[in-house]
Motif scaffolding. Structure first.
Motif, PDB file in Angstrom:
ATOM      1  N   UNK A  32      46.386  94.586   1.339  1.00  0.00           N
ATOM      2  CA  UNK A  32      46.647  93.149   1.463  1.00  0.00           C
ATOM      3  C   UNK A  32      46.484  92.414   0.151  1.00  0.00           C
ATOM      4  N   UNK A  33      45.282  92.425  -0.446  1.00  0.00           N
ATOM      5  CA  UNK A  33      45.092  91.706  -1.718  1.00  0.00           C
ATOM      6  C   UNK A  33      46.050  92.153  -2.814  1.00  0.00           C
ATOM      7  N   UNK A  34      46.342  93.462  -2.878  1.00  0.00           N
ATOM      8  CA  UNK A  34      47.237  93.961  -3.918  1.00  0.00           C
ATOM      9  C   UNK A  34      48.645  93.431  -3.782  1.00  0.00           C
ATOM     10  N   UNK A  35      49.101  93.224  -2.551  1.00  0.00           N
ATOM     11  CA  UNK A  35      50.463  92.734  -2.354  1.00  0.00           C
ATOM     12  C   UNK A  35      50.560  91.239  -2.640  1.00  0.00           C
ATOM     13  N   UNK A  61      50.639  91.366  -6.518  1.00  0.00           N
ATOM     14  CA  UNK A  61      51.848  91.867  -7.163  1.00  0.00           C
ATOM     15  C   UNK A  61      52.975  90.855  -7.160  1.00  0.00           C
ATOM     16  N   UNK A  62      52.866  89.803  -6.364  1.00  0.00           N
ATOM     17  CA  UNK A  62      53.922  88.797  -6.308  1.00  0.00           C
ATOM     18  C   UNK A  62      54.065  88.080  -7.648  1.00  0.00           C
ATOM     19  N   UNK A  63      52.966  87.956  -8.408  1.00  0.00           N
ATOM     20  CA  UNK A  63      53.057  87.346  -9.731  1.00  0.00           C
ATOM     21  C   UNK A  63      53.922  88.184 -10.668  1.00  0.00           C
ATOM     22  N   UNK A  91      54.663  75.038   0.719  1.00  0.00           N
ATOM     23  CA  UNK A  91      53.559  75.916   0.336  1.00  0.00           C
ATOM     24  C   UNK A  91      52.331  75.701   1.216  1.00  0.00           C
ATOM     25  N   UNK A  92      52.324  74.602   1.980  1.00  0.00           N
ATOM     26  CA  UNK A  92      51.243  74.407   2.938  1.00  0.00           C
ATOM     27  C   UNK A  92      51.349  75.395   4.107  1.00  0.00           C
ATOM     28  N   UNK A  93      52.481  76.108   4.174  1.00  0.00           N
ATOM     29  CA  UNK A  93      52.668  77.079   5.252  1.00  0.00           C
ATOM     30  C   UNK A  93      51.538  78.086   5.296  1.00  0.00           C
ATOM     31  N   UNK A  94      51.101  78.514   4.112  1.00  0.00           N
ATOM     32  CA  UNK A  94      50.100  79.579   4.102  1.00  0.00           C
ATOM     33  C   UNK A  94      48.776  79.122   4.711  1.00  0.00           C
ATOM     34  N   UNK A  95      48.517  77.802   4.706  1.00  0.00           N
ATOM     35  CA  UNK A  95      47.298  77.301   5.334  1.00  0.00           C
ATOM     36  C   UNK A  95      47.302  77.604   6.833  1.00  0.00           C
ATOM     37  N   UNK A  96      48.442  77.387   7.482  1.00  0.00           N
ATOM     38  CA  UNK A  96      48.528  77.638   8.913  1.00  0.00           C
ATOM     39  C   UNK A  96      48.438  79.129   9.206  1.00  0.00           C
ATOM     40  N   UNK A 139      45.199  88.457   8.167  1.00  0.00           N
ATOM     41  CA  UNK A 139      46.146  89.571   8.141  1.00  0.00           C
ATOM     42  C   UNK A 139      47.578  89.091   8.354  1.00  0.00           C
ATOM     43  N   UNK A 140      47.750  88.014   9.108  1.00  0.00           N
ATOM     44  CA  UNK A 140      49.087  87.435   9.263  1.00  0.00           C
ATOM     45  C   UNK A 140      49.602  86.912   7.929  1.00  0.00           C
ATOM     46  N   UNK A 141      48.718  86.277   7.173  1.00  0.00           N
ATOM     47  CA  UNK A 141      49.103  85.777   5.856  1.00  0.00           C
ATOM     48  C   UNK A 141      49.523  86.933   4.959  1.00  0.00           C
ATOM     49  N   UNK A 142      48.732  87.982   4.944  1.00  0.00           N
ATOM     50  CA  UNK A 142      49.061  89.138   4.107  1.00  0.00           C
ATOM     51  C   UNK A 142      50.359  89.802   4.570  1.00  0.00           C
ATOM     52  N   UNK A 143      50.571  89.853   5.874  1.00  0.00           N
ATOM     53  CA  UNK A 143      51.810  90.423   6.408  1.00  0.00           C
ATOM     54  C   UNK A 143      53.014  89.579   6.004  1.00  0.00           C
ATOM     55  N   UNK A 144      52.844  88.266   5.973  1.00  0.00           N
ATOM     56  CA  UNK A 144      53.934  87.377   5.573  1.00  0.00           C
ATOM     57  C   UNK A 144      54.339  87.641   4.127  1.00  0.00           C
ATOM     58  N   UNK A 145      53.341  87.788   3.254  1.00  0.00           N
ATOM     59  CA  UNK A 145      53.657  88.100   1.859  1.00  0.00           C
ATOM     60  C   UNK A 145      54.279  89.483   1.734  1.00  0.00           C
ATOM     61  N   UNK A 146      53.814  90.431   2.550  1.00  0.00           N
ATOM     62  CA  UNK A 146      54.433  91.746   2.560  1.00  0.00           C
ATOM     63  C   UNK A 146      55.895  91.672   2.977  1.00  0.00           C
TER      64      UNK A 146
END
Length: 556
Positions: free
Chosen positions: A111-114, A117-119, A229-234, A241-248
């Protein structure tokens, strides 16, 4: 301060409010509460652990009349942000002592790595990739490979710092540096965040304009990107894990779109392999040399080291157990390596596509790329390109917002509600971007090029602290970096500073600057070197001198 644990195998939240009685209101429905056989209170939405000292766990009921009112429904998202939990953590599953590696455990650490890596995949990197392919062809792929590997080494150090100490890089900077250098360093990192955010937001707005057939202007796209970008707050509120899955999912979108273009255009495989494996640059121009130097600044983002050291704190590990910490470091390294390998192949696809299709077009930029692809390969291919850029811009602006929170909170010890921190960091980063979109739209290419130079110049202010802190036994204990590793990173840091001065020289040489500006730049360069020396080891020497003077004053 509240702490939350998320079981990696379920979506249940284990909520404990520590040190104070914090009011977490229910958003909808009436939570039924009860008591299990082990004495733990529970509700339909959360499991609350047994009461400990200084721990108060409460559930709240709301009336049916209030719950069904339209005002309550409309205000639910705002209440969700205001009462968003802090310090959400993922529970790591236990394994047998003799088990050296567990895929189940690796999944818990994934999770944290993904997010990190977006940067490496933000619009600034994508623009650097396409310019690299158009200007130098396949020749500089080896630079991209080694820049990514250097990024992995630095990200691993950053993750180790957070994993071992339980504090992120910004918090260590606050503790180790005195007030004036600390504030200076904070301002420089904020400048790096603003610089990267300009590229990310403009890139996302450019994708919106492309996908809407120029219906959405750049400045409107900037506003939309700033708000969403406020999306990630929700997402984080409901489950980390949902947040990490979204970035994945966004990383997967980039991989699918850019590799679809790769297989459709099919660059020469032998040329790709030679570019990756054989260092050199045959028949390259001076522009290709500048591009090679700029790749380092585009790939490795200063704020990303601060972000990664904070993201690893989301896993609940026992830091008093050295074997557990060592194991966590191993899993973080594996996860980071996997994420950066994916990011490298995505960047490689973009470079190869533009090397094959647009080599020699030295005016290629992110804002022109969509039209270039449309003219050469048709509308469908330009839409595929636009979707990839939109995923890049949206994901990177969210992680940039995340990084801004950790940096501000760590350096300044600000303990505001999360929505206030997001609002402040978003505003700081968005105002320059909006001004640029409104009044300097024709200069975006020049600004983007200078922003990559800026990232490279500011990179030592992230690299040097993380190298210095991971080399101090008082911070890392037995996990301190060995001497050979310190020497290697020391030489790399010197090389990086040399690259920065080469970039500055090339950029200044290409610009006819007045004498007064050159003198000012020379003075800034002197302070730049002095500050680098201070954050590398100077602060340790000054601290020892002050301590010695204090002892002499006491004894005298």
């Amino acid at each position: 301060m509240s702490s939350y644990l998320i079981d990696s195998d379920s979506d249940d939240y284990y909520v404990a409010t520590i040190g104070q009685n914090r009011n977490h209101m229910a958003l909808t429905g009436e939570n039924s509460t009860g008591e299990s056989d082990d004495g733990r209170c529970h509700s339909s939405s959360s499991l609350i652990p047994p009461e400990e000292e200084h721990v108060v766990a409460q559930s709240y009921r709301t009336s049916d009349e209030y719950e069904t009112s339209w005002k309550h429904i409309l205000k639910a998202p705002l209440r969700a942000i205001q009462h968003q939990p802090e310090n959400i953590q993922v529970e790591v599953p236990e394994t047998a002592v003799d088990v050296k590696f567990s895929f189940r455990k690796l999944w818990a650490f994934t999770g944290p790595g993904f997010l990190m890596c977006i940067a490496y995949l933000d619009p600034g990197n994508i623009e650097s990739d396409l310019q690299q392919g158009a200007i130098a062809g396949y020749n500089l792929l080896w630079v991209l490979l080694w820049a990514t590997f250097l990024g992995f080494c630095l990200q691993s150090l950053s993750a180790r710092l957070g994993s071992v100490t339980g504090k992120n890089l910004a918090e260590h900077c606050r503790e180790e540096f005195s007030f004036a250098p600390r504030i200076t360093l904070w301002l420089l990192i904020e400048l790096a965040i603003i610089g990267s955010d300009i590229q990310e937001v403009i890139g996302s707005a450019t994708a919106m304009r492309l996908l809407s057939s120029n219906f959405i202007p750049i400045w409107v796209g900037v506003l939309i990107t700033g708000l969403d970008t406020f999306t990630f707050l929700f997402l984080e509120m409901y489950n980390l894990r949902n947040l990490e899955a979204f970035f994945g999912f966004l990383v997967t979108t980039m991989a699918v779109t850019f590799w679809y273009m790769y297989f459709s255009i099919w660059p020469q495989p032998d040329e790709v392999a030679k570019g990756v494996l054989i260092p050199g640059c045959n028949n390259c121009t001076s522009e290709a040399g500048s591009q090679a130097l700029g790749i380092v600044g585009a790939v490795i983002m200063p704020h990303n080291l601060y972000l990664h050291s904070a993201l690893v704190l989301s896993r609940n590990i026992d830091r008093s157990n050295k074997a557990t910490v060592k194991e966590a470091n191993m899993y973080y390294a594996i996860e980071s390596a996997g994420a950066l390998i994916i990011s490298f192949f995505i960047n490689l696809a973009v470079v190869a596509v533009f090397a094959e299709a647009f080599f020699g077009e030295n005016d290629a930029t992110l804002s022109k790329a969509g039209d270039m692809i449309d003219d050469r390969f048709g509308k469908f291919m330009s839409i595929i390109w636009g979707i990839g850029i939109l995923a890049s811009g949206q994901s990177s602006t969210m992680t940039g917002t995340y990084a801004g929170q950790f940096v501000m909170e760590g350096f300044l010890d600000i303990r505001w509600p999360r929505w206030k921190r997001v609002l402040l960091t978003r505003t700081i980063a968005m105002l320059p971007t909006l001004m640029l979109a409104l009044f300097a739209l024709t200069s975006l290419e020049v600004v983007s090029s200078w922003l990559n130079v800026l990232q490279s110049i500011l990179l030592p202010f992230a690299i040097l602290p993380v190298i210095a802190f991971t080399s101090k036994r008082s911070i890392m204990d037995t996990f301190v970096s060995p001497v050979p590793l310190r020497l290697i990173f020391g030489f790399l840091s010197i090389g990086l500073v040399g690259i920065n001065f080469a970039l500055i020289y090339i950029s200044v040489k290409e610009t006819d600057l007045p004498l007064g500006v050159l003198i000012l730049l020379s003075i800034i360069a002197v302070f730049y070197i002095l500050f680098i020396i201070y954050i590398s080891f100077g602060y340790i020497i000054i601290g020892r001198v002050n301590a010695a003077q204090s002892r002499r004053a006491v004894n005298g």
